[in-house]
Design a protein around this motif. Structure first.
Motif, PDB file in Angstrom:
ATOM      1  N   TYR A  69      -5.855  16.223 -19.121  1.00  0.00           N
ATOM      2  CA  TYR A  69      -6.716  16.798 -19.994  1.00  0.00           C
ATOM      3  C   TYR A  69      -7.620  15.813 -20.410  1.00  0.00           C
ATOM      4  O   TYR A  69      -7.760  14.858 -20.404  1.00  0.00           O
ATOM      5  CB  TYR A  69      -5.761  17.275 -21.229  1.00  0.00           C
ATOM      6  N   ARG A  70      -8.705  16.481 -21.108  1.00  0.00           N
ATOM      7  CA  ARG A  70      -9.824  15.645 -21.814  1.00  0.00           C
ATOM      8  C   ARG A  70     -10.191  16.264 -22.901  1.00  0.00           C
ATOM      9  O   ARG A  70     -10.146  17.364 -23.342  1.00  0.00           O
ATOM     10  CB  ARG A  70     -10.866  15.449 -20.715  1.00  0.00           C
ATOM     11  N   GLN A  71     -10.762  15.318 -23.904  1.00  0.00           N
ATOM     12  CA  GLN A  71     -11.141  15.839 -25.453  1.00  0.00           C
ATOM     13  C   GLN A  71     -12.225  14.919 -25.533  1.00  0.00           C
ATOM     14  O   GLN A  71     -12.161  13.754 -25.819  1.00  0.00           O
ATOM     15  CB  GLN A  71     -10.023  15.321 -26.280  1.00  0.00           C
ATOM     16  N   GLU A 127     -14.209  17.919 -30.397  1.00  0.00           N
ATOM     17  CA  GLU A 127     -13.887  19.152 -29.355  1.00  0.00           C
ATOM     18  C   GLU A 127     -12.484  19.217 -29.086  1.00  0.00           C
ATOM     19  O   GLU A 127     -11.642  18.509 -29.659  1.00  0.00           O
ATOM     20  CB  GLU A 127     -14.667  19.117 -28.020  1.00  0.00           C
ATOM     21  N   GLN A 128     -11.858  20.393 -28.739  1.00  0.00           N
ATOM     22  CA  GLN A 128     -10.508  20.706 -28.366  1.00  0.00           C
ATOM     23  C   GLN A 128     -10.028  19.966 -27.172  1.00  0.00           C
ATOM     24  O   GLN A 128     -10.967  19.437 -26.440  1.00  0.00           O
ATOM     25  CB  GLN A 128     -10.134  22.055 -28.308  1.00  0.00           C
ATOM     26  N   ARG A 129      -9.016  19.800 -26.859  1.00  0.00           N
ATOM     27  CA  ARG A 129      -8.325  19.087 -25.648  1.00  0.00           C
ATOM     28  C   ARG A 129      -8.281  20.196 -24.671  1.00  0.00           C
ATOM     29  O   ARG A 129      -7.515  21.112 -24.569  1.00  0.00           O
ATOM     30  CB  ARG A 129      -6.958  18.492 -25.992  1.00  0.00           C
ATOM     31  N   ASP A 130      -9.043  19.923 -23.584  1.00  0.00           N
ATOM     32  CA  ASP A 130      -9.164  20.730 -22.328  1.00  0.00           C
ATOM     33  C   ASP A 130      -8.712  20.643 -20.971  1.00  0.00           C
ATOM     34  O   ASP A 130      -8.637  19.297 -20.792  1.00  0.00           O
ATOM     35  CB  ASP A 130     -10.657  21.454 -22.215  1.00  0.00           C
ATOM     36  N   ALA A 190     -15.435  11.512 -22.313  1.00  0.00           N
ATOM     37  CA  ALA A 190     -14.305  12.220 -23.258  1.00  0.00           C
ATOM     38  C   ALA A 190     -13.154  11.018 -23.036  1.00  0.00           C
ATOM     39  O   ALA A 190     -13.249  10.161 -22.335  1.00  0.00           O
ATOM     40  CB  ALA A 190     -13.765  13.439 -22.674  1.00  0.00           C
TER      41      ALA A 190
END
Length: 126
Positions: A36-38, A42-45, A90
């Motif tokens: 995941y990346r954040q 921003e939200q964690r995607d 991120a």
């Protein structure tokens, strides 16, 4: 399961990085794992998922540039990131779950993951 992410850094646009996530503990080799990346604010995607059997899923925004893989003998997951863009900047987190599911789609949900690494920062300058 304990996770340790590494490999982040500062690169220029167009360059490459390889992230690693070392897993330890009971059941780590049979876990489904993900990156995941954040980005700031921003939200964690989700970025990519890999099952213990090697089935993968990569989100469209990085498909063709990022490749997820794992070495079960080393209990390590990787994310090879090529042609990096500033928007890839991120904190990248690795995640894992020991819970099985017949559906790969299940593992695209952040709520499916029980274990998280500490994150590694990737900064891409333009």
């Amino acid at each position: 399961v304990q996770l340790q992410a590494s490999g982040g850094g500062l690169v220029q646009a167009g360059e490459s990085l390889r992230l690693s996530c070392a897993a330890s503990g009971t059941g780590s080799s049979s876990s489904t794992m993900a990156w995941y990346r954040q980005a700031p604010g921003e939200q964690r995607d989700l970025v990519a998922v890999i099952t213990s059997g090697g089935t993968t899923y990569t989100v469209d925004s990085v498909k063709g540039r990022f490749t997820i893989s794992r070495d079960n003998a080393r209990n390590t997951m990787y994310l090879q990131m090529n042609r990096l863009k500033p928007e890839d900047t991120a904190v990248y987190y690795c995640a894992a779950t020991r819970r099985p599911s017949p559906s790969l789609r299940h593992f695209t949900s952040i709520s499916s993951y029980d274990y998280w690494g500490q994150g590694t920062l990737v900064t891409v300058s333009s």
